[in-house]
Design a protein around this motif. Structure first.
Motif, PDB file in Angstrom:
ATOM      1  N   SER A 174       0.871  -1.182   0.000  1.00  0.00           N
ATOM      2  CA  SER A 174       0.000   0.000   0.000  1.00  0.00           C
ATOM      3  C   SER A 174       0.900   1.221   0.000  1.00  0.00           C
ATOM      4  N   GLY A 175       0.521   2.196  -0.807  1.00  0.00           N
ATOM      5  CA  GLY A 175       1.401   3.353  -0.932  1.00  0.00           C
ATOM      6  C   GLY A 175       0.691   4.673  -0.741  1.00  0.00           C
ATOM      7  N   LEU A 176       1.481   5.725  -0.760  1.00  0.00           N
ATOM      8  CA  LEU A 176       0.980   7.096  -0.698  1.00  0.00           C
ATOM      9  C   LEU A 176       1.545   7.852  -1.901  1.00  0.00           C
ATOM     10  N   VAL A 177       0.866   8.918  -2.281  1.00  0.00           N
ATOM     11  CA  VAL A 177       1.335   9.701  -3.430  1.00  0.00           C
ATOM     12  C   VAL A 177       2.585  10.475  -3.032  1.00  0.00           C
ATOM     13  N   ARG A 178       3.610  10.362  -3.844  1.00  0.00           N
ATOM     14  CA  ARG A 178       4.821  11.130  -3.567  1.00  0.00           C
ATOM     15  C   ARG A 178       4.908  12.334  -4.508  1.00  0.00           C
ATOM     16  N   LYS A 179       4.516  12.123  -5.745  1.00  0.00           N
ATOM     17  CA  LYS A 179       4.604  13.218  -6.717  1.00  0.00           C
ATOM     18  C   LYS A 179       3.566  13.012  -7.819  1.00  0.00           C
ATOM     19  N   VAL A 180       3.031  14.096  -8.327  1.00  0.00           N
ATOM     20  CA  VAL A 180       2.103  14.014  -9.459  1.00  0.00           C
ATOM     21  C   VAL A 180       2.771  14.672 -10.660  1.00  0.00           C
TER      22      VAL A 180
END
Ligand SMILES: CC(C)(COP(=O)(O)OP(=O)(O)OC[C@H]1O[C@@H](n2cnc3c(N)ncnc32)[C@H](O)[C@@H]1OP(=O)(O)O)[C@@H](O)C(=O)NCCC(=O)NCCS
Length: 448
Positions: free
Chosen positions: A150-156
């Motif tokens: 499971s991850g989190l957004v680091r960059k868009v």
């Protein structure tokens, strides 16, 4: 074609025109819960999005896949595991998520590719572009729980998304991200949508969800006496969040609200929570004045406020030209001095450029909005509407069921904003005694 149809269709179509103009060229991030697709709503949502796009709106669509992943897990004899309201993605769950996302992408692309004659998609050309726009990082171990993949957004990749939008395409994003080492992470669609909306500074973030919106009193179920709050100012939404437990399920009040607040703080001015169960909810929210769900909005509070004695001069100056041309009835200084507490004003750099007063008639559970004015040089920028909304809020706080206005020239402005014409006899007794029969003002009422 029947004449009745002409009479209903033409005014209806014209009433939508201002919203079409207003949204042209704007960017919306639409976050569609996986539950909407599971409930068979994809075709209709795709049709509405294609229509919205054809009216000049740039659309980024982020899809969720919670139920689809769970279905895959079940088929493999695995149980879905959650903690802190988030999925724990082990190797099997990651496989399932990849399969579910692949399948959903096909379905969504197919839905946007139809164009059968006599359907709302006839003649539409929606190019769907998806890609690796999201860089992710692992959630890691939280309170001893290992969230694995499971991850989190680091960059868009905002430049990439913008380029695709400028190319005229609709951007489709799955809740997946990749680390710089090429590892895949399962993300939540809510976080992806919020990060994208903030990253590209979208004009709207819209969650299409399993809930109808936020109730006016969120402690109690939605009912006729406790309807949806159509507009929550950011400050009120933030306050509400502090009273709620951390959400575990998408149906918890704080679940989508926390993302709306985050986006709003991040510069996305309008953030909506809409039910996918209502057919056409996107169109109803975007092209109809009152909308149907809840909108968390960044109201520039510093400029919209209740009046004080220091504002009397400014109010007089503002309304004077409209009294002179007969649009407003004459009010003298003593009257405004006496009633200044009733006024709401919009101020910018010390200059008052909008106002309105609310005179309650508690015995009739109604109130009169009077002297609604916006300075001629800043009209048509939505300030009249902002003042109206604030007066509606003040009236609600006073426990009033409706507000009314008397007007000779501005009927249509009010009708477009939910007012209805009534006979002057409708007025509360105390107001009827002061009604000027010679002026022949129209009386319009709006239920709150
Ligand atoms: C009515 C008034 C307060 C609206 O303020 P505003 O800040 O311009 O309002 P908004 O920006 O929210 O809405 C503007 C829209 O209303 C329309 N509008 C303005 N006056 C209108 C009128 N008399 N009848 C119908 N529509 C009107 C504008 O054309 C504009 O439409 P657009 O967006 O398609 O260009 C402002 O025009 C005003 O001060 N008028 C003079 C005083 C008055 O009539 N007050 C009401 C007394 S009862």
């Amino acid at each position: 074609m029947s004449t009745v149809f002409n009479f209903t269709f033409v005014p209806w179509f014209r009433s939508v025109a201002p919203y079409i103009h207003m949204h042209r060229g704007k960017t919306f991030v639409v976050a569609m819960a996986g539950e909407a697709i599971a409930a068979g709503k994809l075709q209709n949502i795709a049709q509405d999005l294609a229509l919205i796009q054809s009216m000049g709106v740039k659309v980024v669509l982020v899809h969720g896949f919670r139920p689809q992943v769970n279905e895959q897990l079940k088929a493999k004899g695995h149980e879905a595991k959650y903690s802190h309201g988030m999925r724990i993605t082990d190797a099997v769950a990651l496989d399932c998520a990849q399969e579910a996302a692949g399948q959903l992408r096909y379905e969504i692309e197919a839905a946007f590719s139809q164009g059968l004659p006599n359907t709302p998609m006839a003649g539409s050309t929606v190019r769907v572009i998806s890609g690796n726009f999201i860089t992710a990082r692992p959630v890691g171990v939280v309170d001893g729980v290992d969230f694995k993949h499971s991850g989190l957004v680091r960059k868009v990749d905002t430049a990439g998304i913008r380029r695709a939008l400028d190319f005229g395409a609709m951007v489709l994003i799955s809740p997946f991200g990749f680390s710089p080492t090429g590892e895949a992470f399962n993300l939540t669609m809510e976080e992806v949508a919020t990060s994208v909306a903030i990253g590209i500074q979208a004009d709207k973030l819209i969650f299409l969800t399993e809930i109808p919106g936020i109730a006016q009193d969120p402690a109690h179920p939605i009912s006729e006496d406790n309807p949806i709050d159509t507009e929550l100012p950011l400050a009120a939404a933030q306050k509400l969040l502090t009273t709620l437990a951390p959400p575990q399920n998408p149906t918890d009040t704080a679940f989508y609200l926390q993302h709306c607040v985050k986006a709003c703080v991040g510069g996305v001015e309008r953030n909506h929570i809409l039910p996918f169960s209502v057919d056409g909810s996107l169109l109803l929210e975007v092209y109809v004045h009152d909308g149907i769900g809840t909108m968390v909005v960044d109201e520039k509070l510093e400029s919209l406020r209740e009046a004080t004695v220091d504002d009397i001069g400014g109010i007089l100056q503002l309304i004077e030209p409209f009294e002179r041309d007969g649009t407003l009835v004459k009010r003298d200084r003593t009257e405004i001095e006496r009633d200044v507490d009733h006024y709401t004003v919009i101020e910018h750099d010390g200059v008052i450029f909008g106002c309105a007063a609310l005179y309650p008639y508690p015995e009739a559970r109604t109130g009169e909005m009077a002297a609604l004015t916006v300075s001629a040089n800043v009209q048509s920028q939505g300030d009249g509407e902002r003042i109206l909304k604030r007066i509606e809020q003040r009236a609600k706080v006073m426990g009033l069921d409706s507000i009314f206005v008397l007007t000779t020239r501005t009927m249509h402005w009010f009708i477009k904003r939910g007012f209805q014409m009534v006979d002057p006899d409708w007025l509360p007794e105390a107001r009827k005694r002061k009604y000027n029969w010679d002026r022949k003002s129209q009386v319009l009422v709006k239920k709150l």
